[in-house]
Scaffold this motif. Structure first.
Motif, PDB file in Angstrom:
ATOM      1  N   TYR A 221      45.728  -6.210  45.020  1.00  0.00           N
ATOM      2  CA  TYR A 221      45.418  -7.625  44.811  1.00  0.00           C
ATOM      3  C   TYR A 221      46.383  -8.524  45.573  1.00  0.00           C
ATOM      4  O   TYR A 221      47.507  -8.146  45.900  1.00  0.00           O
ATOM      5  N   ARG A 222      45.883  -9.723  45.852  1.00  0.00           N
ATOM      6  CA  ARG A 222      46.673 -10.798  46.443  1.00  0.00           C
ATOM      7  C   ARG A 222      46.489 -12.049  45.590  1.00  0.00           C
ATOM      8  O   ARG A 222      45.475 -12.197  44.906  1.00  0.00           O
ATOM      9  N   VAL A 223      47.446 -12.953  45.673  1.00  0.00           N
ATOM     10  CA  VAL A 223      47.353 -14.233  44.981  1.00  0.00           C
ATOM     11  C   VAL A 223      47.304 -15.327  46.033  1.00  0.00           C
ATOM     12  O   VAL A 223      48.214 -15.432  46.878  1.00  0.00           O
ATOM     13  N   ALA A 224      46.228 -16.121  46.015  1.00  0.00           N
ATOM     14  CA  ALA A 224      46.008 -17.144  47.038  1.00  0.00           C
ATOM     15  C   ALA A 224      46.048 -18.534  46.409  1.00  0.00           C
ATOM     16  O   ALA A 224      45.724 -18.721  45.238  1.00  0.00           O
ATOM     17  N   GLY A 225      46.448 -19.483  47.231  1.00  0.00           N
ATOM     18  CA  GLY A 225      46.471 -20.880  46.822  1.00  0.00           C
ATOM     19  C   GLY A 225      46.433 -21.760  48.045  1.00  0.00           C
ATOM     20  O   GLY A 225      46.234 -21.281  49.171  1.00  0.00           O
ATOM     21  N   PRO A 226      46.630 -23.076  47.891  1.00  0.00           N
ATOM     22  CA  PRO A 226      46.586 -23.975  49.040  1.00  0.00           C
ATOM     23  C   PRO A 226      47.569 -23.572  50.134  1.00  0.00           C
ATOM     24  O   PRO A 226      48.775 -23.554  49.927  1.00  0.00           O
ATOM     25  N   GLY A 227      47.037 -23.177  51.297  1.00  0.00           N
ATOM     26  CA  GLY A 227      47.875 -22.858  52.442  1.00  0.00           C
ATOM     27  C   GLY A 227      48.661 -21.578  52.328  1.00  0.00           C
ATOM     28  O   GLY A 227      49.553 -21.332  53.144  1.00  0.00           O
ATOM     29  N   THR A 228      48.346 -20.718  51.356  1.00  0.00           N
ATOM     30  CA  THR A 228      49.169 -19.522  51.179  1.00  0.00           C
ATOM     31  C   THR A 228      48.359 -18.372  50.598  1.00  0.00           C
ATOM     32  O   THR A 228      47.386 -18.582  49.879  1.00  0.00           O
ATOM     33  N   ALA A 231      51.375 -11.224  49.984  1.00  0.00           N
ATOM     34  CA  ALA A 231      51.172  -9.861  50.455  1.00  0.00           C
ATOM     35  C   ALA A 231      50.425  -9.076  49.385  1.00  0.00           C
ATOM     36  O   ALA A 231      50.439  -9.429  48.198  1.00  0.00           O
ATOM     37  N   GLU A 232      49.759  -8.003  49.799  1.00  0.00           N
ATOM     38  CA  GLU A 232      48.952  -7.231  48.865  1.00  0.00           C
ATOM     39  C   GLU A 232      49.839  -6.361  47.983  1.00  0.00           C
ATOM     40  O   GLU A 232      50.748  -5.683  48.466  1.00  0.00           O
ATOM     41  N   THR A 233      49.568  -6.381  46.700  1.00  0.00           N
ATOM     42  CA  THR A 233      50.272  -5.558  45.718  1.00  0.00           C
ATOM     43  C   THR A 233      49.358  -4.423  45.277  1.00  0.00           C
ATOM     44  O   THR A 233      48.160  -4.625  45.047  1.00  0.00           O
ATOM     45  N   THR A 234      49.920  -3.200  45.156  1.00  0.00           N
ATOM     46  CA  THR A 234      49.145  -2.027  44.773  1.00  0.00           C
ATOM     47  C   THR A 234      49.514  -1.577  43.368  1.00  0.00           C
ATOM     48  O   THR A 234      50.696  -1.458  43.039  1.00  0.00           O
ATOM     49  N   VAL A 235      48.478  -1.339  42.551  1.00  0.00           N
ATOM     50  CA  VAL A 235      48.668  -0.848  41.184  1.00  0.00           C
ATOM     51  C   VAL A 235      47.800   0.390  41.015  1.00  0.00           C
ATOM     52  O   VAL A 235      46.605   0.368  41.334  1.00  0.00           O
ATOM     53  N   GLY A 236      48.364   1.485  40.537  1.00  0.00           N
ATOM     54  CA  GLY A 236      47.589   2.686  40.297  1.00  0.00           C
ATOM     55  C   GLY A 236      46.594   2.498  39.161  1.00  0.00           C
ATOM     56  O   GLY A 236      46.903   1.847  38.153  1.00  0.00           O
ATOM     57  N   MET A 237      45.398   3.054  39.322  1.00  0.00           N
ATOM     58  CA  MET A 237      44.379   2.972  38.280  1.00  0.00           C
ATOM     59  C   MET A 237      44.343   4.296  37.519  1.00  0.00           C
ATOM     60  O   MET A 237      44.408   5.382  38.108  1.00  0.00           O
ATOM     61  N   THR A 238      44.234   4.203  36.201  1.00  0.00           N
ATOM     62  CA  THR A 238      44.278   5.361  35.319  1.00  0.00           C
ATOM     63  C   THR A 238      42.887   5.676  34.787  1.00  0.00           C
ATOM     64  O   THR A 238      42.157   4.764  34.378  1.00  0.00           O
ATOM     65  N   ARG A 256      45.496 -20.925  41.117  1.00  0.00           N
ATOM     66  CA  ARG A 256      45.564 -19.779  42.015  1.00  0.00           C
ATOM     67  C   ARG A 256      44.260 -18.971  41.943  1.00  0.00           C
ATOM     68  O   ARG A 256      43.549 -18.969  40.948  1.00  0.00           O
ATOM     69  N   ILE A 257      43.975 -18.256  43.041  1.00  0.00           N
ATOM     70  CA  ILE A 257      42.845 -17.346  43.104  1.00  0.00           C
ATOM     71  C   ILE A 257      43.399 -15.936  43.238  1.00  0.00           C
ATOM     72  O   ILE A 257      44.216 -15.658  44.122  1.00  0.00           O
ATOM     73  N   ILE A 258      42.979 -15.042  42.354  1.00  0.00           N
ATOM     74  CA  ILE A 258      43.364 -13.636  42.438  1.00  0.00           C
ATOM     75  C   ILE A 258      42.263 -12.909  43.198  1.00  0.00           C
ATOM     76  O   ILE A 258      41.104 -12.888  42.771  1.00  0.00           O
ATOM     77  N   ARG A 259      42.610 -12.328  44.342  1.00  0.00           N
ATOM     78  CA  ARG A 259      41.664 -11.586  45.176  1.00  0.00           C
ATOM     79  C   ARG A 259      42.023 -10.098  45.089  1.00  0.00           C
ATOM     80  O   ARG A 259      43.156  -9.719  45.385  1.00  0.00           O
TER      81      ARG A 259
END
Length: 569
Positions: A221-228, A231-238, A256-259
C-alpha cells in the motif's frame, strides 16, 4: 466494498488435456476514439514446428487462411481490420484483413482448423474481471501464458500508452505480460471499510489459488495526498480458517487516499499483482475523511496527487485553453482523484487515478467508463466571476429541456481543491458519447464543437468523435446549404436536419438571449449510422438573459431580435 472475479474454473492437474500449439494470443478490440480500422487479432505458435494454416479460419473476426498459409515455430502472425491503417501505425504488414468488426462491449474470437475443429476460443468482456484498460484506453488484451487455457485469469492489459490515448499493444512479438506458466490467481478481493475515519484500520482479504506452492502473499500500500504519494509498504498476508488471505493497513489521517494491491508469488518465482500494473486503476483505493459538513448540495473534493498537477493547481496553471489553441486530451490514467458526496446519503464516492486538468475557469474531471458519476463520464467544475453567470447557465439549460431539447445536466457543488475550500462551483455535464446515450441517440456518429477561432469550416468545428475520419460531412452540408436558395434550400434542410429539434433549439436560443452562441458555443451532432440527421445542443450559456461583455456591472444587453445572427443582419 467488494470486487468480485467470476468463478474461476482452473484445473492444475497433470492429467489436463494439452492445449493446441496455435493460440489466440492478443486482441485489440476497441482502439481509442473508436478507431476500428486498428483492430487486430494475433496468433502465436507455441510449438517447435511450423503449422500449416491452409483452410483454417477465424470466427468473430471473419477470416479464411488461404492455401500456403503457415505460422513458424514459436512465431506470430497478425490479421487486422484495415491493412492501410495498420501498417503506418504499427510498422509492419499484417497477413490479411478480417471481415466484420470486433465488439466493443463483448465479443468472441474463435480459431477453427481445416477439419472444422475449434482449436482455441476467447470470449472477452469489457468489465472486471476482464481488463478494463482494453476498452478504448489504448491497451490490447494480452494472453499471459500461451500454453494455459484462454479463461479470464489468463489475460491482462498491455501497458497504457503515454500521453493522449492511442492504440498500443505488442502485435507480432512476445506479449509484455508473458510468463511461461500461469501465475497464482488472486480473486474475491474485499476490503472494509470502503471509506474510513481518521486512524481507522483497513482490513483486506483475498482468495489466492496456485498450481505451485506459494512463496509469498503480500499486501502492498501507499498513502497519497495533495502533491504527494508515499513509498510502497509491504505487509505479509496470513491465511485464515476460511482459506482467504488477510492483512490490515494501519489508520491514516483525514484527507488521505490509501492505494493498495495484492501480490502473490509461487515457489518457482512466477508472480501476479492484483490489480494489474497496466490497468486504469493499478490499485484499489480507500478515502480517509472527517465527518462531512451538513449540506443540501453535493460536496466535491478534488485531490491532485501528482506533484506536477498539484503545483500547477496551486499557481493556477495546467491544461487549459489559451489563444485559440486546443489542448490534447490527457492520458487515460491520471494521478488525481475526485470524491463526490451525495447530500442524501452522505456517503463518499471515490474516483481514483483520473485526469482532472485545470482549464481557464475551472476543472474538467474525466471519469473512467466503468466508474462514471451517475452516467456522466466527464464533468466541468466551473467558477464564474459574476454571481449572475453561475445562475444564468443552468437556468438556460433548463429552458432548453423544457422545450424538448436535450441539454447538459447541471448541479452546484461545494468544492475543496487539495484540502482547500474554494466555495460553490457549477457542475456541468460534458457533451460526449455518454451524453448522447443519455439523450437516446446512437453514440457512433460525428460530434463537433463550434468555436469562434479559425477562418475555415474545418478550423471552426473541433471534431470530438471519430477524429480520424475528417470533416467531410460538415463541409458538405454547409456547402449544399450555401449553393441552394428558396424551395431547393428548404428541401436540403428537411433532408439533412431534424427540423423540429433545430427550430426548438433556435427559439430557446433567442428567448434566453444567447448573444455569444449564434455562430459558436454549441455542439452539432450528425447521426451518421441512424437517422442521418443533424442536431444541435447548447453549450457555454453563462452570457445569457441579457448579459454581455460590453456592459458593466449588472446592466443588461438589449433583448435579442429574432433575426440576430442571420445572414445579412
Amino acid at each position: 466494498m467488494r470486487i468480485t472475479l467470476a468463478v474461476l474454473l482452473l484445473t492444475f492437474a497433470a492429467a489436463a488435456p494439452a492445449p493446441a500449439a496455435v493460440v489466440v494470443n492478443e486482441i485489440m478490440y476497441h482502439p481509442p476514439d473508436d478507431r476500428d480500422d486498428l483492430q487486430f487479432v494475433e496468433l502465436h505458435n507455441t510449438g517447435d514446428a511450423p503449422v500449416d494454416l491452409a483452410g483454417w479460419r477465424l470466427k468473430g473476426a471473419r477470416y479464411q487462411f488461404p492455401a500456403g498459409s503457415s505460422i513458424a515455430a514459436n512465431g506470430y502472425l497478425v490479421v487486422c481490420k484495415d491493412a492501410k491503417a495498420f501498417k503506418p501505425h504499427y510498422g509492419f504488414d499484417a497477413i490479411g484483413e478480417f471481415e466484420g468488426t470486433l465488439g466493443h462491449s463483448a465479443g468472441a474470437v474463435e480459431l477453427i482448423d481445416a477439419a472444422g475443429k475449434t482449436v482455441d476460443v476467447v470470449k472477452y468482456r469489457t468489465r472486471a474481471p476482464w481488463p478494463v484498460a482494453a476498452d478504448g484506453s489504448g491497451s490490447s488484451l494480452e494472453r499471459i501464458c500461451p500454453t494455459a487455457p484462454a479463461s479470464v485469469e489468463n489475460w491482462a492489459p498491455s501497458p497504457l500508452p503515454e500521453g493522449t490515448p492511442r492504440a498500443a499493444g505488442t502485435p507480432g512479438k512476445k506479449n509484455s505480460v508473458y510468463v511461461s506458466r500461469l501465475p497464482p490467481v488472486v480473486s474475491n478481493v474485499t476490503f472494509a471499510p470502503s471509506h474510513a475515519a481518521p486512524d481507522e484500520e483497513i482490513k483486506v482479504e483475498a482468495a489466492v489459488r496456485s498450481g505451485e506452492e506459494l512463496s509469498a502473499v503480500e499486501l502492498r500500500y501507499r498513502v497519497a495526498g495533495p502533491g504527494t504519494e508515499s513509498a510502497e509498504t509491504t505487509v505479509g498476508m496470513t491465511k485464515g480458517s476460511a482459506g482467504k488471505y488477510a492483512a490490515t493497513i494501519p489508520g491514516q489521517k483525514a484527507g488521505r487516499i490509501i492505494r493498495f494491491r495484492v501480490r502473490a508469488a509461487d515457489a518457482k518465482g512466477t508472480e501476479r499483482f492484483f490489480p494489474s500494473p497496466n490497468e486504469l486503476r493499478p490499485a484499489l483505493s480507500v478515502y480517509v475523511h472527517d465527518q462531512f459538513p451538513t449540506a443540501k448540495v453535493p460536496l466535491g473534493f478534488l485531490i491532485d496527487v501528482g506533484t506536477a498537477e498539484f503545483r500547477a493547481a496551486q499557481r493556477g496553471g495546467g491544461f487549459r485553453f489559451g489563444g485559440g489553441q486546443i489542448m490534447p486530451n490527457p492520458p487515460a490514467r491520471g494521478r488525481s482523484a475526485f470524491v463526490y458526496v451525495d447530500p442524501k446519503s452522505g456517503k463518499p464516492d471515490l474516483s481514483d487515478f483520473i485526469s482532472a486538468p485545470l482549464r481557464t475557469s475551472g476543472w474538467k474531471v474525466r471519469f473512467h467508463k466503468d466508474h462514471p458519476l451517475g452516467d456522466m463520464t466527464t464533468i466541468n467544475l466551473i467558477y464564474e466571476p459574476i454571481d449572475r453567470m453561475v445562475l444564468a447557465e443552468p437556468l438556460s439549460y433548463e429552458v432548453y429541456r423544457k422545450a424538448g431539447n436535450v441539454a447538459p445536466r447541471t448541479d452546484f457543488v461545494r468544492t475543496w481543491i487539495d484540502g482547500r475550500p474554494i466555495g460553490f462551483q457549477l457542475l456541468i455535464e460534458q457533451p460526449n458519447k455518454a451524453f448522447l446515450r443519455h439523450a437516446g441517440l446512437k453514440a457512433d456518429g460525428n460530434m463537433y464543437k463550434a468555436n469562434w477561432m479559425g477562418r475555415s469550416v474545418v478550423e471552426r468545428h473541433e471534431k470530438k468523435t471519430n477524429t480520424n475520419t475528417g470533416h467531410d460531412d460538415v463541409v458538405q452540408v454547409i456547402d449544399r446549404l450555401n449553393k441552394s436558395r428558396g424551395d431547393e434550400q428548404w428541401a436540403v434542410i428537411k433532408k439533412e436536419f431534424d427540423v423540429e429539434q433545430m427550430i426548438n433549439f433556435y427559439a430557446v436560443h433567442v428567448l434566453v438571449s444567447d448573444w455569444d452562441g449564434f455562430f459558436n458555443n454549441y455542439f452539432v451532432y450528425h447521426d451518421v449510422g441512424g437517422t442521418g440527421k443533424w442536431t444541435m445542443y447548447a453549450w457555454d450559456q453563462d452570457k445569457t438573459w441579457g448579459l454581455h461583455d460590453g456592459v458593466g456591472g449588472y446592466d443588461v444587453f438589449t433583448d435579442m431580435p429574432l433575426r440576430f445572427g442571420m445572414a445579412g443582419d
